[in-house]
Design a protein around this motif. Structure first.
Motif, PDB file in Angstrom:
ATOM      1  N   PRO A 230      -7.736   0.308  -1.322  1.00 38.08           N
ATOM      2  CA  PRO A 230      -6.565  -0.313  -1.936  1.00 38.08           C
ATOM      3  C   PRO A 230      -5.774   0.619  -2.844  1.00 38.08           C
ATOM      4  N   THR A 231      -6.484   1.437  -3.616  1.00 34.40           N
ATOM      5  CA  THR A 231      -5.781   2.383  -4.483  1.00 34.40           C
ATOM      6  C   THR A 231      -5.075   3.456  -3.668  1.00 34.40           C
ATOM      7  N   ALA A 232      -5.739   3.980  -2.630  1.00 38.98           N
ATOM      8  CA  ALA A 232      -5.134   5.035  -1.810  1.00 38.98           C
ATOM      9  C   ALA A 232      -3.885   4.524  -1.096  1.00 38.98           C
TER      10      ALA A 232
ATOM     11  N   THR B 112       2.257   4.445  -0.512  1.00 42.13           N
ATOM     12  CA  THR B 112       3.581   3.818  -0.419  1.00 42.13           C
ATOM     13  C   THR B 112       4.328   3.890  -1.749  1.00 42.13           C
ATOM     14  N   ASN B 113       3.595   3.954  -2.852  1.00 45.75           N
ATOM     15  CA  ASN B 113       4.230   4.060  -4.159  1.00 45.75           C
ATOM     16  C   ASN B 113       5.042   5.352  -4.272  1.00 45.75           C
ATOM     17  N   VAL B 114       4.443   6.465  -3.872  1.00 45.81           N
ATOM     18  CA  VAL B 114       5.139   7.759  -3.941  1.00 45.81           C
ATOM     19  C   VAL B 114       6.256   7.825  -2.908  1.00 45.81           C
ATOM     20  N   ALA B 115       6.000   7.312  -1.707  1.00 46.42           N
ATOM     21  CA  ALA B 115       7.018   7.368  -0.656  1.00 46.42           C
ATOM     22  C   ALA B 115       8.253   6.573  -1.046  1.00 46.42           C
ATOM     23  N   ALA B 116       8.069   5.440  -1.710  1.00 48.98           N
ATOM     24  CA  ALA B 116       9.219   4.620  -2.098  1.00 48.98           C
ATOM     25  C   ALA B 116      10.126   5.345  -3.079  1.00 48.98           C
TER      26      ALA B 116
ATOM     27  N   THR C 147      -6.521  -8.251   4.080  1.00 45.77           N
ATOM     28  CA  THR C 147      -5.364  -8.843   3.409  1.00 45.77           C
ATOM     29  C   THR C 147      -5.071  -8.121   2.100  1.00 45.77           C
ATOM     30  N   LEU C 148      -6.129  -7.763   1.364  1.00 46.16           N
ATOM     31  CA  LEU C 148      -5.932  -7.014   0.123  1.00 46.16           C
ATOM     32  C   LEU C 148      -5.280  -5.669   0.406  1.00 46.16           C
ATOM     33  N   TYR C 149      -5.702  -5.005   1.478  1.00 44.82           N
ATOM     34  CA  TYR C 149      -5.061  -3.741   1.859  1.00 44.82           C
ATOM     35  C   TYR C 149      -3.558  -3.938   2.064  1.00 44.82           C
TER      36      TYR C 149
ATOM     37  N   THR D 255      -0.573  -2.375  -0.261  1.00 42.30           N
ATOM     38  CA  THR D 255       0.361  -1.449   0.380  1.00 42.30           C
ATOM     39  C   THR D 255       1.803  -1.858   0.100  1.00 42.30           C
ATOM     40  N   LEU D 256       2.093  -3.135   0.264  1.00 46.06           N
ATOM     41  CA  LEU D 256       3.450  -3.621   0.003  1.00 46.06           C
ATOM     42  C   LEU D 256       3.782  -3.569  -1.488  1.00 46.06           C
ATOM     43  N   GLN D 257       2.791  -3.831  -2.333  1.00 47.32           N
ATOM     44  CA  GLN D 257       3.048  -3.785  -3.766  1.00 47.32           C
ATOM     45  C   GLN D 257       3.343  -2.353  -4.214  1.00 47.32           C
ATOM     46  N   GLY D 258       2.681  -1.392  -3.607  1.00 46.23           N
ATOM     47  CA  GLY D 258       2.986  -0.001  -3.909  1.00 46.23           C
ATOM     48  C   GLY D 258       4.419   0.351  -3.552  1.00 46.23           C
ATOM     49  N   LEU D 259       4.896  -0.207  -2.438  1.00 46.45           N
ATOM     50  CA  LEU D 259       6.276   0.043  -2.010  1.00 46.45           C
ATOM     51  C   LEU D 259       7.261  -0.500  -3.039  1.00 46.45           C
ATOM     52  N   ALA D 260       7.001  -1.706  -3.547  1.00 40.58           N
ATOM     53  CA  ALA D 260       7.888  -2.292  -4.557  1.00 40.58           C
ATOM     54  C   ALA D 260       7.756  -1.572  -5.896  1.00 40.58           C
TER      55      ALA D 260
END
Length: 523
Positions: free
Chosen positions: A73-75, A80-84, A123-125, A129-134
């Protein structure tokens, strides 16, 4: 009649001119409230980055997953956090800054609320992933609003606010997560962002002006840049996050992520150089101050991460500290930043002060703290690190705010989104790089020291059956000493990076002055 119909048809077929952005509003309490809302949203995103690591035991128990599954989950979030961060500034221009920021904050909060209700690990993954994007979309918005709306004479204080995301947020996230885990419950680790996000949405919605939509930008959308850059950044960040656990190049997955991500990144950079509307304007790297800021920022953030991780790992392994017991080490650096950052900004706002000297002093303080910490022994406890952490209190803001000045002073407004994208992506990627370096080098040095200690003790002979307990005690002492020596090595490496960055100051950056309002035109 036919003439009127033809005229109407021609008018409807004529292209609609792009809307003209409204004039910038005067800075006042309303606009300041909007800026504070964006700052709160960005800090909230920083608090949420590594929460699953702190609450890993509880999350694993709730979802019945193993340790290895619990690291993903952290990875995924970090990827996606950095990519966003690379693509969010384009979206803010296209959909309007206020509309895009509010949307990202609401999605971020909603996904955080849902995480504890995940029925399974898959589901947590997906949620993380989506939360990192936001979440990754929010820090670039903070730099964008600071550059766009703040008057020139106080713009440096806005940059100090942005610096909180590099110094205050990362240090505060772990203590808060540990507090919720120990005294409230692990779901609060995810829910802590919800009230903060709601407050920030109200402040942003009331304070920031509304720009018009610019959907015509999709006609020249950089599809190749998105399809190469986004997966490249995600793959490289995940490789850095998971590399140590999977044994780096001995893992086919890590080799595929590094190789594929590196190739896609190369294609992305080639495309960005020639595209008429790129996400990264690489030609800006020809400016010495801007390129120096990106290089030094990456190195500084690697050191900052080491200062957080190294003592925490030492105290956990050698002294058996829980995350909440190591929290004062982070808080002693994080909380004073609320005073140290504006104080540093006030000093840099004096025209006689050369920000390059302030940068050199800050780097020297950070590096000296790491050099002194390399004398760590097995007798050290939490209190032994306090004095060394005190050097970080002033060293960190003095090492970050000058970089923001060098990167943004004299920047044309049209280039603000490009600068924000490149600066924030470097910031996010440097955090992942720091994780990979600290974990990778730490594992190598720990193995080396363990082998050396065992070799030196090999001549003592093996105890007989009556001394079987001595073997266990001896193994524990070897492990403890290996951790101590590894911590010392890592601190020395951080100090070397800090002092090495000082050597770049006389070579790359040029003298700049704090921003000031333009002089009124003479009649």
């Amino acid at each position: 009649m036919r003439t009127m119909t033809a005229v109407a048809a021609a008018a409807s077929a004529a292209p609609t001119p792009a809307p003209t952005p409204p004039a910038l509003p005067a800075f006042g309490p309303r606009l300041a409230t909007g800026l504070v809302g964006v700052l709160l949203a960005s800090l909230t995103a920083g608090l949420n980055e590594h929460v699953t690591e702190v609450a890993l035991m509880d999350v694993r128990g709730a979802l019945s997953i193993g340790h290895d599954e619990g690291t993903w989950p952290t990875a995924l979030y970090e990827g996606t956090n950095v990519a966003a961060m690379a693509f969010a500034p384009w979206c803010s221009v296209t959909f309007s800054l206020r509309r895009f920021t509010i949307g990202a904050v609401l999605v971020f909060a909603f996904l955080g609320f849902l995480c504890p209700f995940a029925p399974d690990v898959g589901t947590l993954y997906g949620l993380r992933t989506l939360q990192g994007l936001a979440g990754g979309s929010l820090p670039p918005m903070l730099m964008t609003v600071a550059l766009r709306y703040l008057p020139a004479n106080i713009k440096i204080y806005g940059l100090a606010g942005y610096a909180l995301t590099a110094t205050f947020g990362p240090s505060l996230g772990t203590p808060l997560a540990a507090l919720w885990t120990d005294y409230v419950g692990w779901p609060m680790v995810f829910w802590q962002v919800v009230p903060l996000c709601l407050i920030s949405v109200i402040a942003i919605g009331w304070g920031l002006p509304q720009d018009p939509l610019r959907l015509e930008r999709f006609k020249t959308f950089n599809w190749i840049g998105l399809l190469t850059g986004f997966p490249a950044i995600v793959m490289l960040v995940i490789a850095l996050e998971q590399g140590d656990r999977l044994d780096w190049l001995n893992s086919q997955l890590i080799c595929a992520l590094l190789g594929g991500g590196g190739m896609l990144l190369l294609l992305f950079l080639v495309n960005e150089w020639s595209h008429p509307l790129p996400f990264f304007k690489l030609q800006m790297l020809a400016r010495r101050n801007f390129s120096h800021s990106l290089i030094t920022l990456a190195g500084v953030l690697v050191v900052f991460l080491g200062v957080i991780v190294i003592p925490s790992e030492y105290l956990a392994e050698v002294r058996g500290y829980r995350p909440l017991e190591t929290a004062p080490l982070a808080l002693i650096v994080a909380l004073p930043q609320l005073v140290a950052l504006p104080l540093t900004a006030a000093i840099l706002n004096i025209e006689r002060v050369d920000c390059r000297w302030v940068l050199a002093i800050g780097l020297a303080m950070v590096a000296t703290s790491c050099a002194l910490a390399s004398f760590v022994t097995a007798e050290w406890v939490r209190e032994n690190f306090y004095l060394l952490q005190m050097l970080q209190i002033m060293g960190q803001p003095m090492a970050v705010i000058p970089l923001l000045m060098l990167a943004t002073t004299g920047l044309p407004p049209v280039e603000g989104p490009w600068a924000s994208a490149m600066f924030n992506t470097t910031k996010g990627f440097a955090a992942a790089l720091g994780t990979g370096i600290v974990e990778g080098v730490g594992t190598i040095r720990e193995h080396y020291h363990s082998e050396m200690l065992v070799d030196r003790l090999g001549t003592l002979g093996q105890p007989d059956g009556r001394e079987a307990g001595a073997l266990t005690e001896l193994a524990e002492r070897i492990h403890t000493q290996a951790i101590v020596l590894t911590s010392s090595d890592l601190y020395l490496m951080m100090a070397a990076i800090g002092f090495g960055l000082i050597l770049l100051i006389p070579i790359l950056p040029t003298r700049i002055y704090p921003p000031r309002p333009a002089a009124p035109a003479k009649p």
